[in-house]
Scaffold this motif. Structure first.
Motif, PDB file in Angstrom:
ATOM      1  N   THR A  23       9.532 -10.152  -1.281  1.00  0.00           N
ATOM      2  CA  THR A  23       8.978  -8.757  -1.113  1.00  0.00           C
ATOM      3  C   THR A  23       7.925  -8.895  -0.174  1.00  0.00           C
ATOM      4  O   THR A  23       7.172  -9.447   0.009  1.00  0.00           O
ATOM      5  CB  THR A  23       8.575  -8.385  -2.720  1.00  0.00           C
ATOM      6  N   LYS A  24       8.206  -7.794   0.398  1.00  0.00           N
ATOM      7  CA  LYS A  24       7.184  -7.387   1.567  1.00  0.00           C
ATOM      8  C   LYS A  24       5.730  -6.679   0.782  1.00  0.00           C
ATOM      9  O   LYS A  24       5.852  -5.991   0.048  1.00  0.00           O
ATOM     10  CB  LYS A  24       7.856  -6.282   2.430  1.00  0.00           C
ATOM     11  N   ALA A  25       4.602  -6.968   1.402  1.00  0.00           N
ATOM     12  CA  ALA A  25       3.298  -6.488   1.049  1.00  0.00           C
ATOM     13  C   ALA A  25       3.535  -4.912   1.153  1.00  0.00           C
ATOM     14  O   ALA A  25       4.053  -4.473   2.196  1.00  0.00           O
ATOM     15  CB  ALA A  25       2.118  -7.190   1.749  1.00  0.00           C
ATOM     16  N   PRO A  26       2.833  -4.151   0.484  1.00  0.00           N
ATOM     17  CA  PRO A  26       2.957  -2.542   0.583  1.00  0.00           C
ATOM     18  C   PRO A  26       2.015  -2.338   2.028  1.00  0.00           C
ATOM     19  O   PRO A  26       2.089  -1.185   2.437  1.00  0.00           O
ATOM     20  CB  PRO A  26       1.974  -1.962  -0.498  1.00  0.00           C
ATOM     21  N   ALA A  27       1.144  -3.119   2.401  1.00  0.00           N
ATOM     22  CA  ALA A  27       0.452  -2.695   3.825  1.00  0.00           C
ATOM     23  C   ALA A  27       0.013  -3.801   4.652  1.00  0.00           C
ATOM     24  O   ALA A  27      -0.006  -5.057   4.100  1.00  0.00           O
ATOM     25  CB  ALA A  27      -0.868  -2.095   3.120  1.00  0.00           C
ATOM     26  N   ASP A  28      -0.396  -3.743   5.894  1.00  0.00           N
ATOM     27  CA  ASP A  28      -0.599  -4.955   6.693  1.00  0.00           C
ATOM     28  C   ASP A  28      -2.110  -5.340   6.492  1.00  0.00           C
ATOM     29  O   ASP A  28      -2.427  -6.429   6.600  1.00  0.00           O
ATOM     30  CB  ASP A  28      -0.259  -4.379   8.067  1.00  0.00           C
ATOM     31  N   TYR A  29      -3.075  -4.072   6.586  1.00  0.00           N
ATOM     32  CA  TYR A  29      -4.309  -4.192   6.307  1.00  0.00           C
ATOM     33  C   TYR A  29      -4.936  -3.472   4.859  1.00  0.00           C
ATOM     34  O   TYR A  29      -4.312  -2.413   4.678  1.00  0.00           O
ATOM     35  CB  TYR A  29      -5.018  -3.588   7.561  1.00  0.00           C
ATOM     36  N   TYR A  30      -5.866  -4.112   4.576  1.00  0.00           N
ATOM     37  CA  TYR A  30      -6.530  -3.387   3.416  1.00  0.00           C
ATOM     38  C   TYR A  30      -8.020  -3.195   3.575  1.00  0.00           C
ATOM     39  O   TYR A  30      -8.694  -3.955   3.938  1.00  0.00           O
ATOM     40  CB  TYR A  30      -6.420  -4.390   1.973  1.00  0.00           C
ATOM     41  N   ILE A  31      -8.379  -1.877   3.792  1.00  0.00           N
ATOM     42  CA  ILE A  31      -9.698  -1.656   3.698  1.00  0.00           C
ATOM     43  C   ILE A  31     -10.649  -1.458   2.891  1.00  0.00           C
ATOM     44  O   ILE A  31     -10.299  -0.715   2.142  1.00  0.00           O
ATOM     45  CB  ILE A  31      -9.882  -0.160   4.673  1.00  0.00           C
TER      46      ILE A  31
END
Ligand code: HAM
Length: 414
Positions: free
Chosen positions: A321-329
């Motif tokens: 499964t792919k992460a929902p985002a590339d970056y988490y701010i």
């Protein structure tokens, strides 16, 4: 139960019997399956079409006697007294659409669709009451090339899912051969459909049940030991020449629908755990004539999302499964920080800026401790974090931290 207790009773969180909820992890699998289907169908030049789930009930009653019409449809009467059915399959809808525009459409016509279908079946492994089905159909060619193309496409779908030849098996038969078994032996010509359907269910029947059923519709002994004819031999030969080796003649294969007229085929998982067919299809050259006018030759198949999912799971072929985002701010606010508003708006600006670069950015608005925000990113599998606080606002410089390697890189947003 009184009306009052009925009202105070908490509602169940269970979905309706035999249908599925798709939480994000399930939806990711579903999207992967649909993407692979789409990609494969389009690689053969097939165009996508769609239609409503609602159809007039008589579309399915036109060919009566089938299990699907009598026992498996969801049919209701609408407020205008019309009998409506939730489509149990796509083929009649497709035939209706093609017949409606047969003068304008360009043949041969190669179409595909991924409809959801409703069948009132006993839920069990591989069988549910709402499933999605890839439908691939080719209209306007009566030669064997069409059957070869459609079966090759079905095979290619399996290959694109990462399946090996030994993981599945293509079984073919022909309605022409089945017709021969019963020629001159039926008590009534109209019983052919019933005979084929009986044969279709033979493998699932109790001992003696098939023989009893056959006795009721035939008046002479039938011989099930049939040999493949020229059409089947050619089909198998051509497909083998194209490198499709896992194909075989199966005289017991019948298919449950009355509309098939020629080659019929099914694809099976070779793992006995998944006993249900992965695909089913065949040639149906008469269906459009239901709507008047000329016959249009057609061949196609349906492939269900439930059985392929079971197949991919058993064989460990599902992608991670792919992460929902590339970056988490993560937003860092100091106690009694008067610059909070500025920090939040800076974080949003950074996010917007990165999104224009096709990166997927989520912002944590919980204002919890930074450690907790990082944990939250980690739990979701998001690989990178960016911490934004008053310092970053002041300097205009931000750092991206990779949670796996711990590596930090400075970036200047533009
Ligand atoms: P079918 O054999 O009824 O054919 O369905 C095709 C596939 O859909 C099956 O092999 C199975 O994978 C899946 N399927 C069917 N019913 C269910 C269910 N209740 N739950 C889960 N999966 C299911 C047709 O529908 C034909 N109209 C296919 C076709 C297209 N023939 C020519 N063009």
């Amino acid at each position: 139960m009184s009306e009052k207790t009925e009202k105070t009773k908490k509602l169940s969180t269970e979905p309706y019997k035999g249908v599925r909820d798709f939480y994000p992890a399930d939806m990711a699998v579903q999207s992967y399956i649909f993407d692979t289907w789409k990609k494969t169908a389009e690689s053969f030049g097939y165009e996508e079409y769609g239609a409503s789930v609602l159809e007039p009930a008589n579309l399915y009653k036109a060919k009566s006697g089938e299990e699907i019409v009598n026992e498996q449809t969801y049919t209701f009467t609408d407020r205008g007294e019309r009998e409506v059915t939730l489509r149990p399959e796509m083929t009649p809808t497709l035939a209706r659409m093609v017949a409606a525009r047969k003068r304008e459409l360009v043949f041969p016509l190669r179409w595909y669709s991924i409809p959801n279908l409703f069948r009132y079946e006993q839920p069990q492994r591989g069988r549910v009451r709402e499933h999605w089905q890839l439908n691939v159909d080719l209209f306007g060619l009566d030669g064997i090339e069409a059957d070869v193309e459609v079966i090759s496409l079905a095979y290619k779908v399996m290959k694109n899912f990462g399946a090996k030849d030994e993981d599945f098996e293509i079984r073919v038969n022909s309605r022409n051969l089945l017709r021969k078994i019963f020629e001159g032996k039926l008590i009534d010509e109209n019983k052919l459909g019933a005979a084929v359907r009986l044969l279709d269910r033979k493998g699932k029947m109790k001992p003696g049940e098939f023989e009893k059923g056959i006795q009721e519709i035939t008046n002479k002994p039938i011989d099930l030991d049939i040999k493949e004819d020229k059409e089947i031999s050619t089909l198998i030969k051509v497909l083998k020449e194209r490198g499709i080796e896992n194909i075989k003649f199966d005289p017991t294969l019948a298919r449950g629908f009355d509309y098939y007229t020629g080659i019929v085929f099914e694809i099976f998982d070779t793992n006995p755990l998944n006993r249900r067919a992965l695909f089913g299809g065949g040639r149906y050259d008469d269906l459009t004539s239901l709507f008047g006018g000329d016959k249009i030759p057609a061949v196609g198949f349906g492939m269900g999302d439930v059985t392929i999912r079971d197949f991919l799971e058993t064989r460990n072929l599902l992608p991670k499964t792919k992460a929902p985002a590339d970056y988490y701010i993560c937003i860092k606010l100091e106690d009694n920080d008067s610059s909070a508003e500025k920090v939040i708006s800076f974080a949003e600006k950074i996010a917007e800026n990165l999104r224009t670069k096709s990166l997927r950015i989520a912002i944590d608005f919980t204002y919890k401790k930074i450690g907790d925000q990082i944990k939250s990113a980690d739990k979701r599998g998001i690989p990178n974090i960016i911490v934004i606080g008053p310092e970053e606002v002041k300097s205009g410089k931000i750092k991206v931290k990779n949670l796996k390697t711990g590596e930090e890189t400075e970036v200047t947003p533009r």
